[in-house]
Design a protein around this motif. Structure first.
Motif, PDB file in Angstrom:
ATOM      1  N   UNK A   1     -24.177 -32.400  23.280  1.00 56.51           N
ATOM      2  CA  UNK A   1     -23.103 -31.506  23.526  1.00 56.51           C
ATOM      3  C   UNK A   1     -22.020 -32.002  24.524  1.00 56.51           C
ATOM      4  N   UNK A   2     -22.393 -32.982  25.524  1.00 55.68           N
ATOM      5  CA  UNK A   2     -21.311 -33.666  26.344  1.00 55.68           C
ATOM      6  C   UNK A   2     -20.529 -34.531  25.419  1.00 55.68           C
ATOM      7  N   UNK A   3     -21.106 -34.977  24.563  1.00 56.80           N
ATOM      8  CA  UNK A   3     -20.107 -35.891  23.761  1.00 56.80           C
ATOM      9  C   UNK A   3     -19.287 -35.139  22.687  1.00 56.80           C
ATOM     10  N   UNK A   4     -19.627 -33.824  22.459  1.00 54.71           N
ATOM     11  CA  UNK A   4     -18.876 -33.102  21.424  1.00 54.71           C
ATOM     12  C   UNK A   4     -17.960 -32.431  22.298  1.00 54.71           C
TER      13      UNK A   4
ATOM     14  N   UNK B   1     -12.106 -32.134  23.601  1.00 55.97           N
ATOM     15  CA  UNK B   1     -10.957 -32.313  24.638  1.00 55.97           C
ATOM     16  C   UNK B   1     -10.017 -33.268  24.027  1.00 55.97           C
ATOM     17  N   UNK B   2     -10.362 -34.363  23.337  1.00 53.44           N
ATOM     18  CA  UNK B   2      -9.467 -35.543  23.084  1.00 53.44           C
ATOM     19  C   UNK B   2      -8.750 -34.890  21.757  1.00 53.44           C
TER      20      UNK B   2
ATOM     21  N   UNK C   1      -6.797 -24.043  24.545  1.00 56.77           N
ATOM     22  CA  UNK C   1      -7.982 -23.636  23.493  1.00 56.77           C
ATOM     23  C   UNK C   1      -9.443 -24.786  24.117  1.00 56.77           C
ATOM     24  N   UNK C   2      -9.288 -25.573  25.007  1.00 56.02           N
ATOM     25  CA  UNK C   2     -10.161 -26.450  25.383  1.00 56.02           C
ATOM     26  C   UNK C   2     -11.406 -25.707  25.921  1.00 56.02           C
ATOM     27  N   UNK C   3     -11.365 -24.649  26.983  1.00 59.90           N
ATOM     28  CA  UNK C   3     -12.477 -24.255  27.478  1.00 59.90           C
ATOM     29  C   UNK C   3     -13.414 -23.444  26.418  1.00 59.90           C
ATOM     30  N   UNK C   4     -12.722 -22.536  25.430  1.00 61.15           N
ATOM     31  CA  UNK C   4     -13.699 -21.918  24.713  1.00 61.15           C
ATOM     32  C   UNK C   4     -13.993 -22.918  23.281  1.00 61.15           C
ATOM     33  N   UNK C   5     -13.258 -24.070  23.078  1.00 64.08           N
ATOM     34  CA  UNK C   5     -13.867 -24.686  22.234  1.00 64.08           C
ATOM     35  C   UNK C   5     -14.844 -25.761  22.695  1.00 64.08           C
ATOM     36  N   UNK C   6     -14.903 -26.070  24.062  1.00 64.86           N
ATOM     37  CA  UNK C   6     -16.093 -26.684  24.747  1.00 64.86           C
ATOM     38  C   UNK C   6     -17.148 -25.908  24.628  1.00 64.86           C
ATOM     39  N   UNK C   7     -17.272 -24.760  24.922  1.00 66.95           N
ATOM     40  CA  UNK C   7     -18.358 -23.687  24.685  1.00 66.95           C
ATOM     41  C   UNK C   7     -18.867 -23.590  23.499  1.00 66.95           C
ATOM     42  N   UNK C   8     -18.019 -23.440  22.441  1.00 63.53           N
ATOM     43  CA  UNK C   8     -18.381 -23.315  21.102  1.00 63.53           C
ATOM     44  C   UNK C   8     -18.917 -24.706  20.551  1.00 63.53           C
TER      45      UNK C   8
END
Length: 148
Positions: free
Chosen positions: A29-32, A37-38, A48-55
């Motif tokens: 998940x950390x790599x994802x 982010x990149x 969109x970074x915060x919701x995309x990271x949670x997803x």
């Protein structure tokens, strides 16, 4: 020697899809999150970074918990000028994601509820189709829409 008369530009829509294969384990998940982010940074979709990271974290957790796969492929694509698609591909087509209600006290089982809340839409796509063996895998995905 050849020189370019115009600078190379990153495509803002369509291909390429950012895609990497990792072990099917919760630590992926950390790599994802870094991949998300990149990609979003390259497309200037930082909002969109915060919701995309949670997803992506929830999709990885679900694959690690509910499939017997050894590896998964993480995808971040841009199917249109205003949409981002985040997906996880695994080789367990018979283990389909099911949105089920959870209680407040439940320690697990809320991942798809969270994805359903954050994403504009989500689902899965079966991959491959052999006449006798059927599909070889599935992609579970979610899409976010950027503000115009």
């Amino acid at each position: 020697m050849t020189s370019l008369s115009t600078p190379v530009q990153v495509a803002l829509t369509g291909h390429p899809v950012h895609s990497l294969t990792f072990p099917c384990e919760p630590e992926t998940a950390g790599r994802g999150r870094k991949l998300v982010r990149d990609a979003l940074g390259a497309w200037h979709f930082d909002d969109l970074t915060d919701p995309a990271e949670l997803i992506i974290s929830e999709l990885v957790a679900n694959a690690a918990r509910h499939t017997p796969c050894h590896s998964i492929r993480l995808l971040v694509g841009r199917p249109s000028a205003i949409r981002v698609r985040i997906g996880v591909v695994d080789r367990a087509p018979s283990r389909l994601p099911v949105l089920s209600p959870s209680d407040v006290g439940d320690e697990s089982g809320r991942g798809l509820v969270l994805i359903d809340t954050l994403a504009d839409r989500w689902g899965y796509t079966l991959l491959g189709s052999h006449p006798k063996r059927g599909p070889w895998g599935k992609e579970t995905w979610a899409e976010l829409k950027a503000a115009p």
